[in-house]
Design an enzyme around this catalytic site. Structure first.
Site, PDB file in Angstrom:
ATOM      1  N   CYS A  54       0.817  -1.213   0.000  1.00 28.64           N
ATOM      2  CA  CYS A  54       0.000   0.000   0.000  1.00 28.64           C
ATOM      3  C   CYS A  54       0.855   1.268   0.000  1.00 28.64           C
ATOM      4  CB  CYS A  54      -0.924   0.003   1.213  1.00 28.64           C
ATOM      5  SG  CYS A  54      -1.899   1.516   1.355  1.00 28.64           S
ATOM      6  N   TRP A  87      -7.288  -7.330   5.038  1.00 30.13           N
ATOM      7  CA  TRP A  87      -5.868  -7.507   5.312  1.00 30.13           C
ATOM      8  C   TRP A  87      -5.680  -8.521   6.438  1.00 30.13           C
ATOM      9  CZ3 TRP A  87      -3.027  -5.697   1.606  1.00 30.13           C
ATOM     10  CH2 TRP A  87      -3.376  -4.524   0.935  1.00 30.13           C
ATOM     11  N   THR A 121      -8.872  -0.029   6.157  1.00 29.36           N
ATOM     12  CA  THR A 121      -7.745   0.372   5.328  1.00 29.36           C
ATOM     13  C   THR A 121      -6.446   0.479   6.124  1.00 29.36           C
ATOM     14  OG1 THR A 121      -8.267   2.710   5.719  1.00 29.36           O
ATOM     15  CG2 THR A 121      -9.262   1.670   3.780  1.00 29.36           C
ATOM     16  N   TYR A 185      -4.939   4.869  -9.613  1.00 30.91           N
ATOM     17  CA  TYR A 185      -6.074   4.045  -9.191  1.00 30.91           C
ATOM     18  C   TYR A 185      -7.337   4.425  -9.960  1.00 30.91           C
ATOM     19  CZ  TYR A 185      -3.347   2.080  -5.387  1.00 30.91           C
ATOM     20  OH  TYR A 185      -2.401   1.407  -4.673  1.00 30.91           O
TER      21      TYR A 185
END
Length: 318
Positions: A54, A87, A121, A185
């Site tokens: 990330c 995650w 996130t 993105y």
């Protein structure tokens, strides 16, 4: 539905008009500081959860390393390949984060707010005294580390966010976010040809501009590294290995931009940048995770990473 398809659907929900990708807003945005209602900077109190794939999380890890905050803020590292459950801390013993005892990141979000419906996130900052998520504001987190945590910076740490430049740094950071960091993105997650091409054109127009900007200066604001350089670096480091092939941002590779490529190598060879850049994790995350259409799960063998340590010649611009 496969794990990859189900996980990818989390991103496809973030679509605006015309098939454009619209990233979700951050839910936990309380800043660090000493004022009432702010998060008090206290060494040992917080845990920073991240995944090496990330870019948003990586820039917090870079700043933490450059400023010497490793002993003040602990880190939990997730597997770069996201699962259907989010995650996962499968790299740790018994498949759980050794401090929080969670297997999947959404667990700590649900503990914090049972009604939370967004994606969990990274980066995520957890207050260990309360076991609650207190900050996932990737856009301002590095600025907090650079200012509110200054009392705990190592001796000789650089000023990545100097007061006299903050206005222009913030202005450039806003451009970098919309047109480069999130721009790739927007291209990769576009759901229409028109939205994809618009994002594609915006990304390369800005990269062309940055290529010219870096022709006569070592870093974005001259001879010293700033917060803006951290933000641009994380996208450049992922460009050829991920964004070019997976997000179809394929007009040019990073290595086709002489100044940007030398600049990226210069930063990579700076302590805190290259030593926190895990190209193997980045490659796995983008090619084997919920982003690429890769049903056979074939991992690209390249690229040759030794080129990142080649001479960059940028010292002459100081």
């Amino acid at each position: 539905m496969t794990t990859v398809q189900n996980a990818a659907s989390e991103f496809t929900r973030e679509v605006g008009s015309g098939g454009a990708f619209v990233r979700q807003t951050n839910r936990f945005v309380t800043p660090f500081g000493t004022a009432d209602g702010e998060l008090p900077p206290e060494p040992g109190r917080y845990r920073l959860l991240w995944a090496p794939i990330c870019p948003w999380a990586h820039r917090a890890i870079i700043v933490r390393a450059v400023l010497g905050l490793e002993d003040a803020i602990s880190v939990g590292t997730a597997n770069p390949v996201r699962t259907e459950q989010g995650w996962e801390f499968s790299l740790d013993k018994d498949g759980v984060d050794p401090v929080l005892g969670i297997r999947f990141l959404p667990e700590i979000y649900k503990e914090t707010d049972p009604d939370y419906q967004g994606r969990a996130t990274v980066p995520t900052v957890v207050d260990l005294t309360t076991r609650k998520v207190v900050n996932n504001n990737y856009f301002r987190l590095t600025n907090d580390l650079e200012t509110a945590w200054s009392a705990f910076h190592k001796e000789g740490a650089p000023d990545l966010y100097p007061a006299e430049l903050r206005e222009v740094i913030d202005a450039l950071n806003d451009i970098l976010f919309h047109e480069v960091n999130n721009g790739v993105y927007k291209a990769g997650f576009a759901r229409s040809q028109e939205a994809y091409e618009q994002a594609y054109d915006t990304v390369f127009a800005r990269l062309d501009d940055l290529e010219k900007r870096l022709e006569g200066r070592r870093y974005l604001f001259g001879s010293s590294i700033t917060d803006s350089d951290v933000r641009l670096y994380v996208t450049l480091a992922r460009f050829d290995i991920a964004y070019y092939p997976v997000f179809r941002t394929n007009r040019n590779r990073l290595i086709d931009f002489p100044n940007l490529w030398a600049y990226a190598r210069d930063l990579y060879q700076t302590p805190g940048f290259g030593d926190t850049t895990d190209f193997e994790a980045i490659k796995k995350g983008y090619h084997l995770g919920d982003i690429a259409s890769n049903p056979l799960r074939i991992l690209p063998k390249g690229p040759d990473l030794s080129i990142w340590t080649s001479d960059h010649g940028r010292e002459r611009l100081n």
